[in-house]
Design an enzyme around this catalytic site. Sequence first.
Site, PDB file in Angstrom:
ATOM      1  N   LYS A 178       1.852  -3.548   6.684  1.00  0.00           N
ATOM      2  CA  LYS A 178       2.253  -3.828   5.174  1.00  0.00           C
ATOM      3  C   LYS A 178       3.765  -3.607   5.106  1.00  0.00           C
ATOM      4  O   LYS A 178       4.388  -4.370   4.413  1.00  0.00           O
ATOM      5  CB  LYS A 178       1.345  -2.662   4.521  1.00  0.00           C
ATOM      6  CG  LYS A 178      -0.069  -2.869   4.282  1.00  0.00           C
ATOM      7  CD  LYS A 178      -0.348  -4.149   3.141  1.00  0.00           C
ATOM      8  CE  LYS A 178      -1.731  -4.659   3.471  1.00  0.00           C
ATOM      9  NZ  LYS A 178      -1.957  -5.828   2.799  1.00  0.00           N
ATOM     10  N   TYR A 205      -2.402  -1.216  10.999  1.00  0.00           N
ATOM     11  CA  TYR A 205      -2.736  -1.511   9.399  1.00  0.00           C
ATOM     12  C   TYR A 205      -1.347  -1.287   8.555  1.00  0.00           C
ATOM     13  O   TYR A 205      -0.668  -2.251   7.956  1.00  0.00           O
ATOM     14  CB  TYR A 205      -3.979  -1.118   9.002  1.00  0.00           C
ATOM     15  CG  TYR A 205      -3.972  -1.488   7.295  1.00  0.00           C
ATOM     16  CD1 TYR A 205      -4.071  -2.701   6.882  1.00  0.00           C
ATOM     17  CD2 TYR A 205      -3.832  -0.436   6.437  1.00  0.00           C
ATOM     18  CE1 TYR A 205      -4.153  -2.689   5.610  1.00  0.00           C
ATOM     19  CE2 TYR A 205      -3.808  -0.637   5.255  1.00  0.00           C
ATOM     20  CZ  TYR A 205      -4.158  -1.656   4.557  1.00  0.00           C
ATOM     21  OH  TYR A 205      -4.131  -1.961   3.386  1.00  0.00           O
ATOM     22  N   SER A 253       0.858  -1.152   0.151  1.00  0.00           N
ATOM     23  CA  SER A 253      -0.150  -0.063   0.138  1.00  0.00           C
ATOM     24  C   SER A 253       0.764   1.330  -0.046  1.00  0.00           C
ATOM     25  O   SER A 253       2.013   1.262   0.492  1.00  0.00           O
ATOM     26  CB  SER A 253      -0.855  -0.163   1.178  1.00  0.00           C
ATOM     27  OG  SER A 253      -1.419   1.208   1.458  1.00  0.00           O
TER      28      SER A 253
HETATM   29  P1  NAD Z   1     -11.048  -7.120   0.931  1.00  0.00           P
HETATM   30  O1  NAD Z   1     -11.297  -6.813   2.362  1.00  0.00           O
HETATM   31  O2  NAD Z   1     -12.238  -6.916   0.240  1.00  0.00           O
HETATM   32  O3  NAD Z   1     -10.132  -8.429   0.601  1.00  0.00           O
HETATM   33  C1  NAD Z   1      -9.418  -9.194   1.404  1.00  0.00           C
HETATM   34  C2  NAD Z   1      -9.849 -10.413   1.342  1.00  0.00           C
HETATM   35  O4  NAD Z   1      -9.048 -11.019   1.920  1.00  0.00           O
HETATM   36  C3  NAD Z   1     -11.370 -10.495   1.910  1.00  0.00           C
HETATM   37  O5  NAD Z   1     -12.052 -11.648   0.902  1.00  0.00           O
HETATM   38  C4  NAD Z   1     -11.077 -11.380   3.274  1.00  0.00           C
HETATM   39  O6  NAD Z   1     -12.359 -12.234   3.681  1.00  0.00           O
HETATM   40  C5  NAD Z   1      -9.780 -12.237   2.847  1.00  0.00           C
HETATM   41  N1  NAD Z   1      -9.027 -12.594   4.081  1.00  0.00           N
HETATM   42  C6  NAD Z   1      -8.740 -11.615   5.224  1.00  0.00           C
HETATM   43  N2  NAD Z   1      -8.107 -12.244   6.286  1.00  0.00           N
HETATM   44  C7  NAD Z   1      -7.990 -13.584   5.565  1.00  0.00           C
HETATM   45  C8  NAD Z   1      -7.422 -14.677   6.393  1.00  0.00           C
HETATM   46  N3  NAD Z   1      -6.500 -14.844   7.238  1.00  0.00           N
HETATM   47  N4  NAD Z   1      -7.306 -15.977   5.477  1.00  0.00           N
HETATM   48  C9  NAD Z   1      -8.096 -15.994   4.152  1.00  0.00           C
HETATM   49  N5  NAD Z   1      -8.544 -14.562   3.701  1.00  0.00           N
HETATM   50  C10 NAD Z   1      -8.500 -13.873   4.469  1.00  0.00           C
HETATM   51  O7  NAD Z   1      -9.843  -5.841   0.851  1.00  0.00           O
HETATM   52  P2  NAD Z   1      -9.450  -5.330  -0.745  1.00  0.00           P
HETATM   53  O8  NAD Z   1      -9.676  -3.824  -0.887  1.00  0.00           O
HETATM   54  O9  NAD Z   1      -9.724  -6.177  -1.905  1.00  0.00           O
HETATM   55  O10 NAD Z   1      -7.745  -5.265  -0.322  1.00  0.00           O
HETATM   56  C11 NAD Z   1      -6.897  -6.407  -0.962  1.00  0.00           C
HETATM   57  C12 NAD Z   1      -5.499  -6.249  -0.532  1.00  0.00           C
HETATM   58  O11 NAD Z   1      -4.938  -5.020  -0.898  1.00  0.00           O
HETATM   59  C13 NAD Z   1      -5.428  -6.151   1.198  1.00  0.00           C
HETATM   60  O12 NAD Z   1      -4.457  -6.911   1.521  1.00  0.00           O
HETATM   61  C14 NAD Z   1      -5.330  -4.994   1.393  1.00  0.00           C
HETATM   62  O13 NAD Z   1      -4.532  -4.584   2.649  1.00  0.00           O
HETATM   63  C15 NAD Z   1      -4.414  -4.275   0.210  1.00  0.00           C
HETATM   64  N6  NAD Z   1      -4.826  -2.973  -0.368  1.00  0.00           N
HETATM   65  C16 NAD Z   1      -6.081  -2.360  -0.326  1.00  0.00           C
HETATM   66  C17 NAD Z   1      -6.245  -0.928  -0.578  1.00  0.00           C
HETATM   67  C18 NAD Z   1      -7.618  -0.476  -0.787  1.00  0.00           C
HETATM   68  O14 NAD Z   1      -7.756   0.798  -0.592  1.00  0.00           O
HETATM   69  N7  NAD Z   1      -8.643  -1.232  -0.867  1.00  0.00           N
HETATM   70  C19 NAD Z   1      -5.216  -0.035  -0.691  1.00  0.00           C
HETATM   71  C20 NAD Z   1      -3.672  -0.719  -0.757  1.00  0.00           C
HETATM   72  C21 NAD Z   1      -3.627  -1.994  -0.082  1.00  0.00           C
HETATM   73  N1  UFG Z   2     -12.885  11.095   3.417  1.00  0.00           N
HETATM   74  C1  UFG Z   2     -13.823  11.923   3.637  1.00  0.00           C
HETATM   75  N2  UFG Z   2     -15.105  11.405   3.932  1.00  0.00           N
HETATM   76  C2  UFG Z   2     -15.354  10.346   4.288  1.00  0.00           C
HETATM   77  C3  UFG Z   2     -14.289   9.274   4.055  1.00  0.00           C
HETATM   78  C4  UFG Z   2     -12.877   9.940   3.333  1.00  0.00           C
HETATM   79  O1  UFG Z   2     -13.547  13.215   3.528  1.00  0.00           O
HETATM   80  O2  UFG Z   2     -16.324   9.837   4.769  1.00  0.00           O
HETATM   81  C5  UFG Z   2     -11.529  11.694   2.724  1.00  0.00           C
HETATM   82  C6  UFG Z   2     -10.437  11.295   3.733  1.00  0.00           C
HETATM   83  O3  UFG Z   2     -10.088  12.391   4.911  1.00  0.00           O
HETATM   84  C7  UFG Z   2      -9.182  11.359   2.666  1.00  0.00           C
HETATM   85  C8  UFG Z   2      -9.943  10.883   1.470  1.00  0.00           C
HETATM   86  O4  UFG Z   2     -11.206  11.121   1.501  1.00  0.00           O
HETATM   87  O5  UFG Z   2      -8.766  12.587   2.593  1.00  0.00           O
HETATM   88  C9  UFG Z   2      -9.594   9.452   1.228  1.00  0.00           C
HETATM   89  O6  UFG Z   2     -10.049   8.494   2.180  1.00  0.00           O
HETATM   90  P1  UFG Z   2      -9.995   7.018   2.133  1.00  0.00           P
HETATM   91  O7  UFG Z   2     -10.416   6.457   3.589  1.00  0.00           O
HETATM   92  O8  UFG Z   2     -10.887   6.819   1.232  1.00  0.00           O
HETATM   93  O9  UFG Z   2      -8.620   6.541   1.880  1.00  0.00           O
HETATM   94  P2  UFG Z   2      -6.943   6.852   2.563  1.00  0.00           P
HETATM   95  O10 UFG Z   2      -6.371   7.730   1.514  1.00  0.00           O
HETATM   96  O11 UFG Z   2      -7.052   7.405   3.723  1.00  0.00           O
HETATM   97  O12 UFG Z   2      -6.672   5.530   2.656  1.00  0.00           O
HETATM   98  C10 UFG Z   2      -6.765   4.360   1.846  1.00  0.00           C
HETATM   99  C11 UFG Z   2      -6.789   2.950   2.345  1.00  0.00           C
HETATM  100  C12 UFG Z   2      -5.545   2.569   3.049  1.00  0.00           C
HETATM  101  C13 UFG Z   2      -4.433   2.659   2.088  1.00  0.00           C
HETATM  102  C14 UFG Z   2      -4.323   3.976   1.311  1.00  0.00           C
HETATM  103  C15 UFG Z   2      -3.317   4.067   0.294  1.00  0.00           C
HETATM  104  O13 UFG Z   2      -7.858   3.103   3.141  1.00  0.00           O
HETATM  105  O14 UFG Z   2      -5.938   1.500   3.695  1.00  0.00           O
HETATM  106  O15 UFG Z   2      -5.736   4.524   0.741  1.00  0.00           O
HETATM  107  O16 UFG Z   2      -3.652   2.894  -0.642  1.00  0.00           O
HETATM  108  F1  UFG Z   2      -3.313   2.414   2.723  1.00  0.00           F
END
Ligand code: NAD
Ligand code: UFG
Length: 337
Positions: free
Chosen positions: A152, A148, A124
């Site tokens: 990562k 979290y 991330s």
């Molecule tokens: P998500 O929660 O939709 O997907 C994660 C999946 O992992 C889920 O289906 C959950 O059931 C499964 N899971 C969690 N713990 C597990 C375990 N112990 N064993 C087996 N399965 C398990 O999230 P996502 O948005 O699809 O994110 C996927 C990956 O990308 C995650 O590792 C997340 O940290 C990373 N990531 C997401 C974002 C974002 O903003 N969505 C940003 C950066 C990184």
């Molecule tokens: N925000 C609002 N209102 C809301 C939710 C979010 O104003 O109800 C704003 C936040 O303050 C931020 C922007 O929208 O300025 C984006 O916020 P998000 O929560 O959607 O995303 P972040 O950038 O905070 O974080 C996300 C994931 C993290 C990841 C990061 C970078 O939640 O896990 O992107 O990949 F690490």
Amino acid sequence: MRILVTGGAGYIGSHTCLELLEGGHEVFVLDNLCNSSVEAIKRVKELSGKSFEFFNCDIRDKSGLRAVFTKARPEAVIHFAGLKAVGESCEKPLEYYDNNLGGTVCLCEVMQEFGLKNIVFSSSATVYGRNEPPLSEDMPTGDCSNPYGRTKYMIEELLKDIYASDNSWNIILLRYFNPIGAHKSGRIGENPKGIPNNLMPYLSQVAVGKLAELSIFGDDYETPDGTCIRDYIHVVDLAKGHLCAINRLEQSKGLEVFNLGTGHGYSVLDIVKAFIGTTGVNLPYKITPRRAGDLAAVYSNSQKATELLGWSAQYGIERMCEDTWRWQSNNPTGYED
Ligand code: NAD
Ligand code: UFG
């Protein structure tokens, strides 16, 4: 390639499975469904017209993993499985370290037992902490503001240590920026449990009438309109990045790190305006105080992925909003209907 996708029922995982299937790969999904639904798997099968095996398994369950590896005989792993809620990670840090870090240790141990050394990991942008954007892969990492993010960072370090001990591993660390949007069919998308923490799912649930009003967290940042800037990337572009990473694993050996972002920053107000502009939907919002831990601006330099993976994001912000709305309006209660 035979690819095991951990967390393949989740938001990014389901979109990636679809791209992998369309790219001719053989997919095996492993997920414990703690934050996802088996309906997503059904829909990926329906959209691809292909069948694949789903294993309801936890990455911390070593004997379960061994059974999956014996059956699936994967040639590579794409490792999405993990918990991802920043706020929850501050309340329950042990759960996050156990699930994300402990789970990855377990997964890598079983990979090692089976002589499988090809892995793509979901990292991330959060690992960059307070570096000045545009963020590039050679910047220092680790200054994370929550448990979290630290999981990562630690998993990245763990994978680097594995590689240092045995350079026959092939490891790609992908640092995602802010994935939003959904598949154009409107059949798969983001399905957060409970009240969403992230901007786009919250906003789209306001638009569909599930939530009353969007709170914009702060308009006094040092940005052009005072609201925070992020690098939003269409989830399908992100999914395609994994296909490129798998191709890279096949061709080039070693440990590599890539940002997956668009390189463009949009403010919260830009997103709100784009959503209203493309969908015509009413979106009540108000400005509220800042959310703790938010940075003013986070966006990528994603040139390295363009140069070495041959990947770049194709979809712009309007398309991200349109696709989010198609998914949300067709599935107001997510996969539950
Ligand atoms: P998500 O929660 O939709 O997907 C994660 C999946 O992992 C889920 O289906 C959950 O059931 C499964 N899971 C969690 N713990 C597990 C375990 N112990 N064993 C087996 N399965 C398990 O999230 P996502 O948005 O699809 O994110 C996927 C990956 O990308 C995650 O590792 C997340 O940290 C990373 N990531 C997401 C974002 C974002 O903003 N969505 C940003 C950066 C990184
Ligand atoms: N925000 C609002 N209102 C809301 C939710 C979010 O104003 O109800 C704003 C936040 O303050 C931020 C922007 O929208 O300025 C984006 O916020 P998000 O929560 O959607 O995303 P972040 O950038 O905070 O974080 C996300 C994931 C993290 C990841 C990061 C970078 O939640 O896990 O992107 O990949 F690490």
